[in-house]
Motif scaffolding. Structure first.
Motif, mmCIF file in Angstrom:
data_model
loop_
_atom_site.group_PDB
_atom_site.id
_atom_site.type_symbol
_atom_site.label_atom_id
_atom_site.label_comp_id
_atom_site.label_asym_id
_atom_site.label_seq_id
_atom_site.Cartn_x
_atom_site.Cartn_y
_atom_site.Cartn_z
ATOM 1 N N LEU A 53 50.058 36.622 51.385
ATOM 2 C CA LEU A 53 49.507 37.938 51.052
ATOM 3 C C LEU A 53 50.176 38.495 49.802
ATOM 4 C CD1 LEU A 53 49.335 39.420 54.656
ATOM 5 C CD2 LEU A 53 47.460 38.446 53.315
ATOM 6 N N ILE A 54 49.487 38.378 48.681
ATOM 7 C CA ILE A 54 49.944 38.978 47.436
ATOM 8 C C ILE A 54 49.439 40.422 47.460
ATOM 9 C CG2 ILE A 54 49.810 38.912 44.914
ATOM 10 C CD1 ILE A 54 48.980 35.920 45.226
ATOM 11 N N PRO A 55 50.313 41.409 47.232
ATOM 12 C CA PRO A 55 49.841 42.796 47.239
ATOM 13 C C PRO A 55 48.615 42.986 46.334
ATOM 14 C CG PRO A 55 52.221 42.741 47.126
ATOM 15 C CD PRO A 55 51.744 41.315 46.959
ATOM 16 N N TRP A 56 47.653 43.741 46.836
ATOM 17 C CA TRP A 56 46.362 43.934 46.182
ATOM 18 C C TRP A 56 46.502 44.279 44.700
ATOM 19 C CZ3 TRP A 56 41.465 42.913 47.067
ATOM 20 C CH2 TRP A 56 40.480 43.581 46.350
ATOM 21 N N ARG A 57 47.313 45.251 44.371
ATOM 22 C CA ARG A 57 47.438 45.709 42.986
ATOM 23 C C ARG A 57 48.169 44.708 42.092
ATOM 24 N NH1 ARG A 57 45.031 50.373 42.651
ATOM 25 N NH2 ARG A 57 45.120 51.867 44.338
ATOM 26 N N GLU A 58 48.812 43.715 42.675
ATOM 27 C CA GLU A 58 49.506 42.694 41.895
ATOM 28 C C GLU A 58 48.617 41.485 41.611
ATOM 29 O OE1 GLU A 58 53.324 41.688 43.558
ATOM 30 O OE2 GLU A 58 53.784 43.798 43.929
ATOM 31 N N ARG A 59 47.413 41.502 42.153
ATOM 32 C CA ARG A 59 46.465 40.414 41.900
ATOM 33 C C ARG A 59 45.659 40.738 40.645
ATOM 34 N NH1 ARG A 59 43.795 40.247 47.922
ATOM 35 N NH2 ARG A 59 45.792 40.291 49.014
ATOM 36 N N PRO A 60 45.373 39.742 39.807
ATOM 37 C CA PRO A 60 44.468 39.984 38.689
ATOM 38 C C PRO A 60 43.118 40.472 39.222
ATOM 39 C CG PRO A 60 45.558 37.870 38.427
ATOM 40 C CD PRO A 60 45.890 38.371 39.809
ATOM 41 N N VAL A 61 42.420 41.265 38.430
ATOM 42 C CA VAL A 61 41.140 41.828 38.846
ATOM 43 C C VAL A 61 40.182 40.731 39.303
ATOM 44 C CG1 VAL A 61 39.094 43.075 38.035
ATOM 45 C CG2 VAL A 61 41.374 43.891 37.433
ATOM 46 N N HIS A 62 40.178 39.606 38.617
ATOM 47 C CA HIS A 62 39.274 38.519 39.009
ATOM 48 C C HIS A 62 39.508 38.112 40.464
ATOM 49 C CE1 HIS A 62 36.563 35.114 38.233
ATOM 50 N NE2 HIS A 62 37.243 34.571 39.223
ATOM 51 N N PHE A 63 40.753 38.036 40.869
ATOM 52 C CA PHE A 63 41.067 37.633 42.245
ATOM 53 C C PHE A 63 40.716 38.735 43.239
ATOM 54 C CE2 PHE A 63 43.167 34.257 40.108
ATOM 55 C CZ PHE A 63 43.215 33.215 41.015
ATOM 56 N N ARG A 64 40.751 39.976 42.818
ATOM 57 C CA ARG A 64 40.356 41.077 43.715
ATOM 58 C C ARG A 64 38.859 41.068 43.959
ATOM 59 N NH1 ARG A 64 43.025 46.135 40.775
ATOM 60 N NH2 ARG A 64 44.786 44.975 39.964
ATOM 61 N N LYS A 65 38.085 40.710 42.931
ATOM 62 C CA LYS A 65 36.631 40.839 43.007
ATOM 63 C C LYS A 65 35.898 39.551 43.368
ATOM 64 C CE LYS A 65 36.399 44.772 40.030
ATOM 65 N NZ LYS A 65 35.370 45.674 39.629
ATOM 66 N N ASN A 66 36.603 38.432 43.431
ATOM 67 C CA ASN A 66 35.925 37.153 43.650
ATOM 68 C C ASN A 66 36.504 36.356 44.802
ATOM 69 O OD1 ASN A 66 33.861 36.775 41.333
ATOM 70 N ND2 ASN A 66 35.675 37.664 40.367
ATOM 71 N N CYS A 67 36.963 37.057 45.833
ATOM 72 C CA CYS A 67 37.427 36.389 47.041
ATOM 73 C C CYS A 67 36.194 36.064 47.880
ATOM 74 C CB CYS A 67 38.394 37.275 47.821
ATOM 75 S SG CYS A 67 39.051 36.468 49.285
ATOM 76 N N ILE A 68 35.985 34.781 48.127
ATOM 77 C CA ILE A 68 34.819 34.333 48.888
ATOM 78 C C ILE A 68 35.129 34.347 50.386
ATOM 79 C CG2 ILE A 68 33.182 32.443 49.225
ATOM 80 C CD1 ILE A 68 33.202 33.784 46.353
ATOM 81 N N ALA A 69 36.339 33.905 50.732
ATOM 82 C CA ALA A 69 36.744 33.861 52.137
ATOM 83 C C ALA A 69 38.253 33.983 52.249
ATOM 84 C CB ALA A 69 36.282 32.560 52.795
ATOM 85 N N ARG A 70 38.666 34.566 53.350
ATOM 86 C CA ARG A 70 40.079 34.713 53.691
ATOM 87 C C ARG A 70 40.219 34.199 55.118
ATOM 88 N NH1 ARG A 70 44.180 39.698 53.977
ATOM 89 N NH2 ARG A 70 43.646 39.973 56.134
ATOM 90 N N ILE A 71 41.037 33.156 55.289
ATOM 91 C CA ILE A 71 41.124 32.467 56.577
ATOM 92 C C ILE A 71 42.516 32.707 57.175
ATOM 93 C CG2 ILE A 71 40.973 30.208 57.709
ATOM 94 C CD1 ILE A 71 39.267 29.503 55.012
ATOM 95 N N PRO A 72 42.583 33.191 58.416
ATOM 96 C CA PRO A 72 43.893 33.488 59.029
ATOM 97 C C PRO A 72 44.769 32.248 59.154
ATOM 98 C CG PRO A 72 42.084 34.304 60.399
ATOM 99 C CD PRO A 72 41.480 33.466 59.329
ATOM 100 N N PRO A 73 46.080 32.480 59.185
ATOM 101 C CA PRO A 73 47.006 31.355 59.369
ATOM 102 C C PRO A 73 46.770 30.650 60.701
ATOM 103 C CG PRO A 73 48.188 33.372 58.801
ATOM 104 C CD PRO A 73 46.764 33.756 59.056
ATOM 105 N N ILE A 74 47.092 29.370 60.740
ATOM 106 C CA ILE A 74 46.951 28.591 61.972
ATOM 107 C C ILE A 74 47.830 29.173 63.065
ATOM 108 C CG2 ILE A 74 47.399 26.331 63.026
ATOM 109 C CD1 ILE A 74 46.648 25.127 60.283
ATOM 110 N N GLY A 75 49.022 29.634 62.697
ATOM 111 C CA GLY A 75 49.960 30.176 63.660
ATOM 112 C C GLY A 75 49.599 31.567 64.152
ATOM 113 N N ASP A 76 48.511 32.159 63.635
ATOM 114 C CA ASP A 76 48.089 33.504 64.007
ATOM 115 C C ASP A 76 47.193 33.425 65.243
ATOM 116 O OD1 ASP A 76 48.627 36.063 63.168
ATOM 117 O OD2 ASP A 76 46.805 36.252 61.979
ATOM 118 N N GLN A 77 47.702 33.775 66.388
ATOM 119 C CA GLN A 77 46.919 33.669 67.623
ATOM 120 C C GLN A 77 46.377 34.995 68.046
ATOM 121 O OE1 GLN A 77 46.172 30.691 68.872
ATOM 122 N NE2 GLN A 77 47.441 29.685 67.378
#
Length: 129
Positions: A105-129
């Motif tokens: 998890l990179i803090p939102w404001r520390e991500r380049p704008v391209h990465f903020r606007k072009n996230c296609i999917a976010r997949i939870p960690p395997i260890g996240d139950q």
């Protein structure tokens, strides 16, 4: 995945090399996804990050696509709409930041704008139950 010297799991940067970026299937020459992969391979790959070509991420409507993943405790991200000739440095910088996080998890404001606007999917960690 094993731990690196700084205690974080290694990161994989996957690049869809079959991406046509909306071009006709009969266009000759390297596909945009393959050009992006070569641009990244020619760059300064961050320590702890492995670049891997993959065939078809099934994200064809969103241009050149990449995946950042690493370890069972990190979120995995799919990003799209990259320019194959101009975005390699930005991608490598974000891959480095991603590697430096324990959870991806990179803090939102520390991500380049391209990465903020072009996230296609976010997949939870395997260890996240």
């Amino acid at each position: 995945m094993n731990q690196t010297a700084n205690g974080t799991a290694p990161v994989e940067l996957l690049v869809c090399t079959t991406c046509r970026k909306g071009m006709s299937t009969d266009i000759e020459g390297p596909r945009p996804g393959a050009v992006l992969y070569e641009s990244l391979a020619a760059g300064d790959l961050p320590s702890g990050v492995t670049l891997r070509p993959v065939e078809c991420l099934s994200n064809c409507d969103s241009g050149c696509s990449i995946v950042l993943r690493g370890g069972a405790q990190r979120w995995t991200y799919v990003y799209g709409n990259f320019d194959e000739t101009g975005d390699a440095d930005m991608i490598l910088e974000v891959a480095s930041r991603y590697h430096d996080t324990p959870d991806g998890l990179i803090p939102w404001r520390e991500r380049p704008v391209h990465f903020r606007k072009n996230c296609i999917a976010r997949i939870p960690p395997i260890g996240d139950q």
